[in-house]
Write a protein that holds these residues in place. Structure first.
Motif, PDB file in Angstrom:
ATOM      1  N   GLU A 135       0.639  -1.297  -0.219  1.00 46.70           N
ATOM      2  CA  GLU A 135      -0.055   0.175   0.154  1.00 46.70           C
ATOM      3  C   GLU A 135       0.853   1.315   0.024  1.00 46.70           C
ATOM      4  O   GLU A 135       1.714   1.372   0.776  1.00 46.70           O
ATOM      5  CB  GLU A 135      -0.928  -0.117   1.153  1.00 46.70           C
ATOM      6  CG  GLU A 135      -1.677   1.223   1.270  1.00 46.70           C
ATOM      7  CD  GLU A 135      -2.596   1.360   2.547  1.00 46.70           C
ATOM      8  OE1 GLU A 135      -3.280   2.113   2.902  1.00 46.70           O
ATOM      9  OE2 GLU A 135      -2.133   0.328   3.346  1.00 46.70           O
ATOM     10  N   GLY A 136       0.389   2.173  -0.997  1.00 49.35           N
ATOM     11  CA  GLY A 136       1.421   3.342  -1.125  1.00 49.35           C
ATOM     12  C   GLY A 136       2.788   3.136  -1.313  1.00 49.35           C
ATOM     13  O   GLY A 136       3.198   1.836  -1.472  1.00 49.35           O
ATOM     14  N   ILE A 137       3.666   4.296  -1.411  1.00 49.65           N
ATOM     15  CA  ILE A 137       5.089   4.098  -1.581  1.00 49.65           C
ATOM     16  C   ILE A 137       5.735   3.270  -0.623  1.00 49.65           C
ATOM     17  O   ILE A 137       6.732   2.399  -0.823  1.00 49.65           O
ATOM     18  CB  ILE A 137       5.678   5.451  -1.906  1.00 49.65           C
ATOM     19  CG1 ILE A 137       5.020   6.000  -3.290  1.00 49.65           C
ATOM     20  CG2 ILE A 137       7.218   5.255  -1.972  1.00 49.65           C
ATOM     21  CD1 ILE A 137       5.510   7.433  -3.360  1.00 49.65           C
ATOM     22  N   PRO A 138       5.757   3.467   0.731  1.00 52.00           N
ATOM     23  CA  PRO A 138       6.359   2.629   1.875  1.00 52.00           C
ATOM     24  C   PRO A 138       5.727   1.188   1.742  1.00 52.00           C
ATOM     25  O   PRO A 138       6.454   0.484   1.902  1.00 52.00           O
ATOM     26  CB  PRO A 138       5.791   3.520   3.191  1.00 52.00           C
ATOM     27  CG  PRO A 138       5.400   4.814   2.683  1.00 52.00           C
ATOM     28  CD  PRO A 138       4.778   4.548   1.397  1.00 52.00           C
ATOM     29  N   GLY A 139       4.440   0.981   1.422  1.00 50.13           N
ATOM     30  CA  GLY A 139       4.066  -0.675   1.195  1.00 50.13           C
ATOM     31  C   GLY A 139       4.698  -1.268   0.128  1.00 50.13           C
ATOM     32  O   GLY A 139       5.094  -2.324   0.275  1.00 50.13           O
ATOM     33  N   GLU A 140       4.875  -0.469  -1.066  1.00 48.18           N
ATOM     34  CA  GLU A 140       5.513  -1.007  -2.207  1.00 48.18           C
ATOM     35  C   GLU A 140       6.757  -1.440  -1.989  1.00 48.18           C
ATOM     36  O   GLU A 140       7.299  -2.396  -2.507  1.00 48.18           O
ATOM     37  CB  GLU A 140       5.053  -0.065  -3.234  1.00 48.18           C
ATOM     38  CG  GLU A 140       3.891   0.076  -4.023  1.00 48.18           C
ATOM     39  CD  GLU A 140       3.637   1.161  -5.026  1.00 48.18           C
ATOM     40  OE1 GLU A 140       4.780   1.723  -5.369  1.00 48.18           O
ATOM     41  OE2 GLU A 140       2.504   1.411  -5.169  1.00 48.18           O
ATOM     42  N   VAL A 141       7.499  -0.419  -1.344  1.00 51.08           N
ATOM     43  CA  VAL A 141       9.079  -0.647  -1.040  1.00 51.08           C
ATOM     44  C   VAL A 141       9.261  -1.869  -0.189  1.00 51.08           C
ATOM     45  O   VAL A 141      10.028  -2.657  -0.429  1.00 51.08           O
ATOM     46  CB  VAL A 141       9.576   0.686  -0.690  1.00 51.08           C
ATOM     47  CG1 VAL A 141      11.143   0.318   0.162  1.00 51.08           C
ATOM     48  CG2 VAL A 141       9.685   1.830  -1.684  1.00 51.08           C
ATOM     49  N   ALA A 142       8.376  -1.872   0.923  1.00 55.94           N
ATOM     50  CA  ALA A 142       8.376  -3.081   1.790  1.00 55.94           C
ATOM     51  C   ALA A 142       8.245  -4.400   1.046  1.00 55.94           C
ATOM     52  O   ALA A 142       8.784  -5.442   1.581  1.00 55.94           O
ATOM     53  CB  ALA A 142       7.349  -2.821   3.202  1.00 55.94           C
ATOM     54  N   LEU A 143       7.167  -4.308   0.406  1.00 56.38           N
ATOM     55  CA  LEU A 143       6.984  -5.630  -0.362  1.00 56.38           C
ATOM     56  C   LEU A 143       7.993  -5.999  -1.445  1.00 56.38           C
ATOM     57  O   LEU A 143       8.411  -7.168  -1.469  1.00 56.38           O
ATOM     58  CB  LEU A 143       5.504  -5.436  -1.020  1.00 56.38           C
ATOM     59  CG  LEU A 143       5.014  -6.640  -1.701  1.00 56.38           C
ATOM     60  CD1 LEU A 143       4.698  -7.661  -0.615  1.00 56.38           C
ATOM     61  CD2 LEU A 143       3.494  -6.213  -2.738  1.00 56.38           C
ATOM     62  N   SER A 144       8.459  -5.101  -2.318  1.00 56.27           N
ATOM     63  CA  SER A 144       9.372  -5.587  -3.240  1.00 56.27           C
ATOM     64  C   SER A 144      10.844  -6.003  -2.787  1.00 56.27           C
ATOM     65  O   SER A 144      11.594  -6.283  -3.225  1.00 56.27           O
ATOM     66  CB  SER A 144       9.449  -4.401  -4.330  1.00 56.27           C
ATOM     67  OG  SER A 144       9.943  -2.998  -3.658  1.00 56.27           O
ATOM     68  N   THR A 155       4.537  14.582 -10.933  1.00 54.45           N
ATOM     69  CA  THR A 155       4.076  13.774 -11.759  1.00 54.45           C
ATOM     70  C   THR A 155       3.495  12.299 -11.509  1.00 54.45           C
ATOM     71  O   THR A 155       3.039  11.708 -12.214  1.00 54.45           O
ATOM     72  CB  THR A 155       5.002  13.774 -12.863  1.00 54.45           C
ATOM     73  OG1 THR A 155       6.142  13.089 -12.718  1.00 54.45           O
ATOM     74  CG2 THR A 155       5.493  15.037 -13.684  1.00 54.45           C
ATOM     75  N   ASP A 156       3.871  11.906 -10.169  1.00 53.42           N
ATOM     76  CA  ASP A 156       3.698  10.682  -9.498  1.00 53.42           C
ATOM     77  C   ASP A 156       2.082  10.735  -8.981  1.00 53.42           C
ATOM     78  O   ASP A 156       1.969  11.249  -8.036  1.00 53.42           O
ATOM     79  CB  ASP A 156       4.676  10.113  -8.665  1.00 53.42           C
ATOM     80  CG  ASP A 156       4.475   8.584  -8.348  1.00 53.42           C
ATOM     81  OD1 ASP A 156       3.663   8.246  -8.021  1.00 53.42           O
ATOM     82  OD2 ASP A 156       5.833   8.101  -8.688  1.00 53.42           O
ATOM     83  N   LYS A 157       1.415   9.948  -9.354  1.00 48.09           N
ATOM     84  CA  LYS A 157       0.018   9.875  -8.946  1.00 48.09           C
ATOM     85  C   LYS A 157      -0.046   9.133  -7.564  1.00 48.09           C
ATOM     86  O   LYS A 157      -1.048   9.505  -6.994  1.00 48.09           O
ATOM     87  CB  LYS A 157      -0.941   9.304  -9.900  1.00 48.09           C
ATOM     88  CG  LYS A 157      -1.101   9.905 -11.253  1.00 48.09           C
ATOM     89  CD  LYS A 157      -1.813   9.068 -12.257  1.00 48.09           C
ATOM     90  CE  LYS A 157      -2.154   9.817 -13.484  1.00 48.09           C
ATOM     91  NZ  LYS A 157      -3.134   9.031 -14.485  1.00 48.09           N
ATOM     92  N   ARG A 158       0.981   8.512  -7.223  1.00 51.19           N
ATOM     93  CA  ARG A 158       0.843   7.926  -5.863  1.00 51.19           C
ATOM     94  C   ARG A 158       1.129   8.960  -4.737  1.00 51.19           C
ATOM     95  O   ARG A 158       0.768   8.662  -3.448  1.00 51.19           O
ATOM     96  CB  ARG A 158       1.821   6.649  -5.708  1.00 51.19           C
ATOM     97  CG  ARG A 158       1.731   5.651  -6.739  1.00 51.19           C
ATOM     98  CD  ARG A 158       2.864   4.640  -6.725  1.00 51.19           C
ATOM     99  NE  ARG A 158       4.061   5.387  -7.069  1.00 51.19           N
ATOM    100  CZ  ARG A 158       5.229   4.752  -7.063  1.00 51.19           C
ATOM    101  NH1 ARG A 158       5.499   3.714  -6.430  1.00 51.19           N
ATOM    102  NH2 ARG A 158       6.439   5.559  -7.495  1.00 51.19           N
ATOM    103  N   ILE A 159       1.750   9.876  -5.102  1.00 48.44           N
ATOM    104  CA  ILE A 159       1.926  10.876  -4.066  1.00 48.44           C
ATOM    105  C   ILE A 159       0.850  12.133  -3.913  1.00 48.44           C
ATOM    106  O   ILE A 159       0.322  12.637  -5.192  1.00 48.44           O
ATOM    107  CB  ILE A 159       3.367  11.824  -4.374  1.00 48.44           C
ATOM    108  CG1 ILE A 159       4.384  10.667  -4.631  1.00 48.44           C
ATOM    109  CG2 ILE A 159       3.619  12.812  -3.347  1.00 48.44           C
ATOM    110  CD1 ILE A 159       5.832  11.206  -4.788  1.00 48.44           C
TER     111      ILE A 159
END
Length: 485
Positions: A135-144, A155-159
């Motif tokens: 979930e979100g940028i922290p969650g994506e980094v933790a998962l990957s 330009t990043d829609k996640r932010i």
């Protein structure tokens, strides 16, 4: 022809140009050196600080604070947030915040207004912000388990976009804290300065900070585990010493019999109990018991039971009365999943008899000489059920005394199931039948030798392929052997 003055002027201009370039390069080099010295000072200070935190044993949140602070200052970031990962809940929770770090979740209009008007509210909001894996940028980094640099965050829609220009993120960087595939958290830093973007060099440096932080968190967790283990070991050592005081240090001596007890707990403290007490000039009381729970819980129940046993042994002349009294005291104190099996026997040397009451324990073994002078073995059975299982109105009706003769040459053994239920590599139990055979075999020896030889036989039967250690058994083992002279 070109005049000499023009040629000289041209050469002078070229020289000035090259000198300017050299000066500019020198300024850049000096700037890089100053930046290098600055980064070196931050990194060395960070290494020293985290080593001190681990050594002192401070709260682990302090490590997140230090790492976040070092990254922000080293990368000239505006703000940042460190997220701690909980392996049980599988969530990332904000544990450290520095600067005006904008929330990374999209929020409604009302909260947007509060954020733009109250910075403290924003920090409180971040303190309670959680991310699931992915979930979100922290969650994506933790998962990957891979860091990420977002150079153009606009330009990043996640932010999320914020109305307050001070909260508008220009560049964002997130790195995971990982060691040996274990995730400790994620650190996110933000640049809210227009025109300032994180570089690949910044990212490499951030990964170095993250590696050091993960190693420090790993060491701190291991240190805490070791400290806790040492504390438990000390508690167990003390409990073992106390338990040793509850067991008889010396057995009553008499010229009319010989007696020996063997006791070996499976763990540092055990759930077996035994006692031998001189009741008067001609009588001794012998008790053996096994608590269903092992370890600390079993030892506590054993201590309580031993106290009751000592009290009621001196109060009642009937073994069944002693067991009924103990059950009355224990029934309300014990958990539903715990119970105690026990045998209590009163040996009357003058009347040459043993009176036994059995509360669900292993059957005592009685050895006597037959008509052909060879030792015969008998399992002494009597009615009864385990202590602490049922109330007195049921227990008292079931429990019964039983008498057996005890004349010259007779032998009597009490034991716990740690002896008879020892399993060999083929899955076979030692059994009380095999125990009786060894008693017959060793009958002519002293009781001390008999106990020693029996235990050696149990270890030999168990074999070398057992999961338990070489010098221990899977369960507490106790033997009491009494022989009439």
């Amino acid at each position: 022809m070109v005049s000499l003055e023009i040629v000289l002027l041209a050469l002078l201009l070229v020289a000035v140009f090259f000198i300017f370039r050299l000066v500019k390069k020198n300024f850049k080099l000096e700037a890089h050196l100053r930046m290098f010295e600055r980064e070196k000072k931050i990194v060395l200070g960070f290494s020293h600080d985290i080593a001190e935190v681990v050594a002192v044993g401070e709260d682990r949140s302090r490590l997140f604070d230090l790492s976040l602070h070092a990254m922000i200052h080293c990368m000239c970031a505006s703000s940042g947030c460190a997220f701690s990962y909980d392996d049980n809940t599988k969530k990332l929770t904000a544990i450290a915040i520095e600067g005006l770090f904008p929330p990374l979740k999209h929020i409604d209009e009302k909260k947007q207004q509060k954020i733009s008007s109250r910075t403290k509210f924003m920090q409180q909001l971040m303190r309670h912000e959680e991310f699931d894996l992915g979930e979100g940028i922290p969650g994506e980094v933790a998962l990957s388990r891979r860091g990420e640099v977002i150079t153009l965050a606009m330009t990043d829609k996640r932010i999320p976009k914020h109305k307050d220009p001070q909260l508008e993120i220009q560049s964002l960087m997130a790195v995971p804290l990982i060691l040996d595939k274990k995730l400790f958290g994620v650190i996110v830093i933000s640049s809210q300065f227009v025109g300032h973007h994180f570089s690949k060099g910044d990212f490499q440096l951030a990964e170095t900070f993250a590696e050091q932080t993960a190693l420090a968190l790993h060491n701190m967790d291991n240190l805490k585990i070791q400290v806790e283990k040492n504390r438990i070991d000390m508690d167990l050592h003390m409990a073992s010493g106390i338990q040793g005081l509850l067991l008889p240090s010396k057995l009553p001596d008499d010229y009319r019999y010989e007696i020996n007890a063997f006791y070996k707990p499976a763990q540092r403290i055990g759930g077996d109990l035994y006692n031998v007490v001189r009741l008067d000039q001609n009588r001794i009381g012998i008790a053996i018991a096994d608590v269903s729970g092992k370890g600390i819980s079993g030892s506590l129940i054993m201590a309580i039971c031993q106290t009751h046993l000592k009290h009621f042994m001196s109060k009642y002349d009937s073994p069944s009365q002693v067991l009924c009294a103990i059950n009355r005291e224990l029934f309300e104190e014990m958990r539903n999943d715990m119970f105690i099996t026990m045998v209590y026997a009163i040996v009357d040397l003058e009347k040459e008899r043993i009176t036994i009451a059995r509360a669900g324990h292993e059957l005592p073994l009685y050895v006597f000489r037959g008509e052909n002078a060879l030792p015969n073995i008998e399992k002494v059975s009597s009615e009864g059920m385990a202590l602490g299982m049922v109330p007195c109105d049921i227990f008292d009706v079931v429990i019964k005394d039983k008498e057996i003769p005890f004349t010259s040459g007779d032998m009597f053994m009490l034991y716990t199931d740690g002896v008879t239920e020892t399993v060999n590599e083929d899955g076979q139990e030692f059994t009380n039948m095999r125990l009786g055979e060894y008693l017959q075999k060793f009958y002519e020896k002293s009781v001390e030798e008999i106990n020693r030889l029996v235990i050696e036989s149990v270890f030999e039967f168990r074999g070398k392929t057992s999961d338990v250690k070489k010098d221990t058994l899977a369960d507490d083992a106790t033997l009491i052997t009494l022989k009439r002279l």
